[in-house]
Design a protein around this motif. Structure first.
Motif, mmCIF file in Angstrom:
data_model
loop_
_atom_site.group_PDB
_atom_site.id
_atom_site.type_symbol
_atom_site.label_atom_id
_atom_site.label_comp_id
_atom_site.label_asym_id
_atom_site.label_seq_id
_atom_site.Cartn_x
_atom_site.Cartn_y
_atom_site.Cartn_z
ATOM 1 N N ASP A 12 -9.137 28.057 -33.935
ATOM 2 C CA ASP A 12 -8.865 28.524 -35.293
ATOM 3 C C ASP A 12 -10.143 28.991 -35.972
ATOM 4 O OD1 ASP A 12 -6.200 27.915 -34.942
ATOM 5 O OD2 ASP A 12 -6.273 26.046 -36.084
ATOM 6 N N ARG A 13 -11.231 28.237 -35.791
ATOM 7 C CA ARG A 13 -12.508 28.596 -36.419
ATOM 8 C C ARG A 13 -13.086 29.867 -35.801
ATOM 9 N NH1 ARG A 13 -15.117 29.930 -40.390
ATOM 10 N NH2 ARG A 13 -17.334 29.570 -40.314
ATOM 11 N N ILE A 14 -12.956 30.035 -34.494
ATOM 12 C CA ILE A 14 -13.449 31.252 -33.842
ATOM 13 C C ILE A 14 -12.687 32.466 -34.348
ATOM 14 C CG2 ILE A 14 -13.615 32.467 -31.632
ATOM 15 C CD1 ILE A 14 -14.068 29.628 -30.366
ATOM 16 N N VAL A 15 -11.364 32.354 -34.455
ATOM 17 C CA VAL A 15 -10.551 33.462 -34.975
ATOM 18 C C VAL A 15 -10.975 33.786 -36.406
ATOM 19 C CG1 VAL A 15 -8.214 34.151 -35.647
ATOM 20 C CG2 VAL A 15 -8.604 33.047 -33.437
ATOM 21 N N GLU A 16 -11.180 32.758 -37.205
ATOM 22 C CA GLU A 16 -11.610 32.953 -38.595
ATOM 23 C C GLU A 16 -12.967 33.665 -38.640
ATOM 24 O OE1 GLU A 16 -12.761 30.221 -42.489
ATOM 25 O OE2 GLU A 16 -11.751 29.298 -40.784
ATOM 26 N N MET A 17 -13.906 33.213 -37.828
ATOM 27 C CA MET A 17 -15.229 33.830 -37.803
ATOM 28 C C MET A 17 -15.170 35.270 -37.291
ATOM 29 S SD MET A 17 -17.552 30.664 -36.432
ATOM 30 C CE MET A 17 -19.142 31.479 -36.573
ATOM 31 N N ALA A 18 -14.298 35.525 -36.319
ATOM 32 C CA ALA A 18 -14.167 36.878 -35.779
ATOM 33 C C ALA A 18 -13.605 37.839 -36.825
ATOM 34 C CB ALA A 18 -13.284 36.863 -34.533
ATOM 35 N N TRP A 19 -12.733 37.366 -37.700
ATOM 36 C CA TRP A 19 -12.166 38.202 -38.752
ATOM 37 C C TRP A 19 -13.167 38.464 -39.876
ATOM 38 C CZ3 TRP A 19 -8.448 41.544 -39.400
ATOM 39 C CH2 TRP A 19 -7.312 41.486 -38.598
ATOM 40 N N GLU A 26 -23.004 37.041 -32.356
ATOM 41 C CA GLU A 26 -24.078 36.157 -31.925
ATOM 42 C C GLU A 26 -23.939 34.764 -32.550
ATOM 43 O OE1 GLU A 26 -25.516 40.356 -31.411
ATOM 44 O OE2 GLU A 26 -24.456 39.288 -32.992
ATOM 45 N N ALA A 27 -23.449 34.683 -33.786
ATOM 46 C CA ALA A 27 -23.235 33.383 -34.438
ATOM 47 C C ALA A 27 -22.131 32.601 -33.731
ATOM 48 C CB ALA A 27 -22.888 33.574 -35.911
ATOM 49 N N ILE A 28 -21.109 33.295 -33.283
ATOM 50 C CA ILE A 28 -20.032 32.646 -32.534
ATOM 51 C C ILE A 28 -20.574 32.148 -31.193
ATOM 52 C CG2 ILE A 28 -17.776 32.977 -31.439
ATOM 53 C CD1 ILE A 28 -17.203 35.087 -33.650
ATOM 54 N N ALA A 29 -21.451 32.937 -30.585
ATOM 55 C CA ALA A 29 -22.046 32.541 -29.308
ATOM 56 C C ALA A 29 -22.892 31.283 -29.463
ATOM 57 C CB ALA A 29 -22.886 33.677 -28.737
ATOM 58 N N GLU A 36 -19.310 37.976 -26.622
ATOM 59 C CA GLU A 36 -18.414 38.924 -27.296
ATOM 60 C C GLU A 36 -17.165 39.219 -26.473
ATOM 61 O OE1 GLU A 36 -18.425 43.455 -29.123
ATOM 62 O OE2 GLU A 36 -20.307 42.551 -28.505
ATOM 63 N N LYS A 37 -17.299 39.441 -25.180
ATOM 64 C CA LYS A 37 -16.139 39.733 -24.329
ATOM 65 C C LYS A 37 -15.151 38.568 -24.311
ATOM 66 C CE LYS A 37 -18.301 43.081 -21.313
ATOM 67 N NZ LYS A 37 -18.613 43.460 -19.945
ATOM 68 N N GLN A 38 -15.667 37.358 -24.341
ATOM 69 C CA GLN A 38 -14.794 36.185 -24.360
ATOM 70 C C GLN A 38 -14.078 36.060 -25.703
ATOM 71 O OE1 GLN A 38 -17.995 33.496 -23.184
ATOM 72 N NE2 GLN A 38 -16.710 32.856 -21.453
ATOM 73 N N VAL A 39 -14.764 36.387 -26.797
ATOM 74 C CA VAL A 39 -14.129 36.360 -28.118
ATOM 75 C C VAL A 39 -13.014 37.392 -28.161
ATOM 76 C CG1 VAL A 39 -14.467 36.751 -30.592
ATOM 77 C CG2 VAL A 39 -16.200 35.513 -29.287
ATOM 78 N N ILE A 40 -13.261 38.561 -27.622
ATOM 79 C CA ILE A 40 -12.241 39.615 -27.590
ATOM 80 C C ILE A 40 -11.035 39.146 -26.781
ATOM 81 C CG2 ILE A 40 -11.738 41.952 -26.743
ATOM 82 C CD1 ILE A 40 -14.723 42.598 -27.452
ATOM 83 N N ALA A 41 -11.281 38.524 -25.629
ATOM 84 C CA ALA A 41 -10.177 38.007 -24.804
ATOM 85 C C ALA A 41 -9.406 36.921 -25.548
ATOM 86 C CB ALA A 41 -10.718 37.469 -23.474
ATOM 87 N N TRP A 55 -7.541 44.456 -35.633
ATOM 88 C CA TRP A 55 -8.809 43.742 -35.644
ATOM 89 C C TRP A 55 -9.855 44.488 -34.821
ATOM 90 C CZ3 TRP A 55 -11.313 41.439 -31.396
ATOM 91 C CH2 TRP A 55 -12.466 40.740 -31.721
ATOM 92 N N ARG A 56 -9.463 44.949 -33.646
ATOM 93 C CA ARG A 56 -10.410 45.638 -32.755
ATOM 94 C C ARG A 56 -10.929 46.919 -33.397
ATOM 95 N NH1 ARG A 56 -14.308 44.910 -30.072
ATOM 96 N NH2 ARG A 56 -14.544 45.935 -28.097
ATOM 97 N N ASP A 57 -10.044 47.682 -34.035
ATOM 98 C CA ASP A 57 -10.478 48.893 -34.748
ATOM 99 C C ASP A 57 -11.450 48.532 -35.865
ATOM 100 O OD1 ASP A 57 -8.918 50.495 -33.138
ATOM 101 O OD2 ASP A 57 -7.273 50.660 -34.581
ATOM 102 N N ARG A 58 -11.163 47.465 -36.558
ATOM 103 C CA ARG A 58 -12.014 47.023 -37.658
ATOM 104 C C ARG A 58 -13.390 46.594 -37.155
ATOM 105 N NH1 ARG A 58 -11.003 44.874 -42.839
ATOM 106 N NH2 ARG A 58 -12.528 43.326 -43.446
ATOM 107 N N VAL A 59 -13.430 45.828 -36.083
ATOM 108 C CA VAL A 59 -14.688 45.314 -35.541
ATOM 109 C C VAL A 59 -15.566 46.445 -35.001
ATOM 110 C CG1 VAL A 59 -15.654 43.926 -33.665
ATOM 111 C CG2 VAL A 59 -13.845 43.007 -35.073
ATOM 112 N N THR A 60 -14.964 47.389 -34.327
ATOM 113 C CA THR A 60 -15.764 48.453 -33.729
ATOM 114 C C THR A 60 -16.399 49.350 -34.775
ATOM 115 O OG1 THR A 60 -13.785 49.799 -33.414
ATOM 116 C CG2 THR A 60 -14.534 48.503 -31.540
#
Length: 84
Positions: A12-19, A26-29, A36-41, A55-60
């Motif tokens: 839940d926290r990783i999803v929140e941080m990714a959004w 790097e903070a998630i790492a 990053e690839k693992q967060v995307i997966a 989300w992917r469009d937003r992040v890129t």
């Protein structure tokens, strides 16, 4: 992609941080050990396909999700829940 075993609260926290726009991958790492690839997966598995695409469009399109691409001073904003 192999993901480590994570507790529900961590996911839940990783999803929140990714959004969050200003939380870099790097903070998630640092906090959770996911690249990053693992967060995307993880996001792909946790979200509906349409939400993942949004989300992917937003992040890129965000420079702030990568420390090397930021054009503002690092540390300008930091969540109380964020370690770095």
């Amino acid at each position: 992609m192999n993901l480590p075993e994570l507790e529900t609260e961590a996911i839940d926290r990783i999803v929140e941080m990714a959004w969050e726009d200003r939380t870099p991958f790097e903070a998630i790492a640092v906090q959770f050990g996911l690249q990053e690839k693992q967060v995307i997966a993880l996001m792909r598995g946790e979200m509906k396909p349409s939400s993942f695409r949004m989300w992917r469009d937003r992040v890129t399109s965000r420079k702030s999700k990568h420390l090397r691409k930021r054009d503002f001073i690092a540390g300008r904003f930091k969540s109380d829940n964020q370690k770095t």
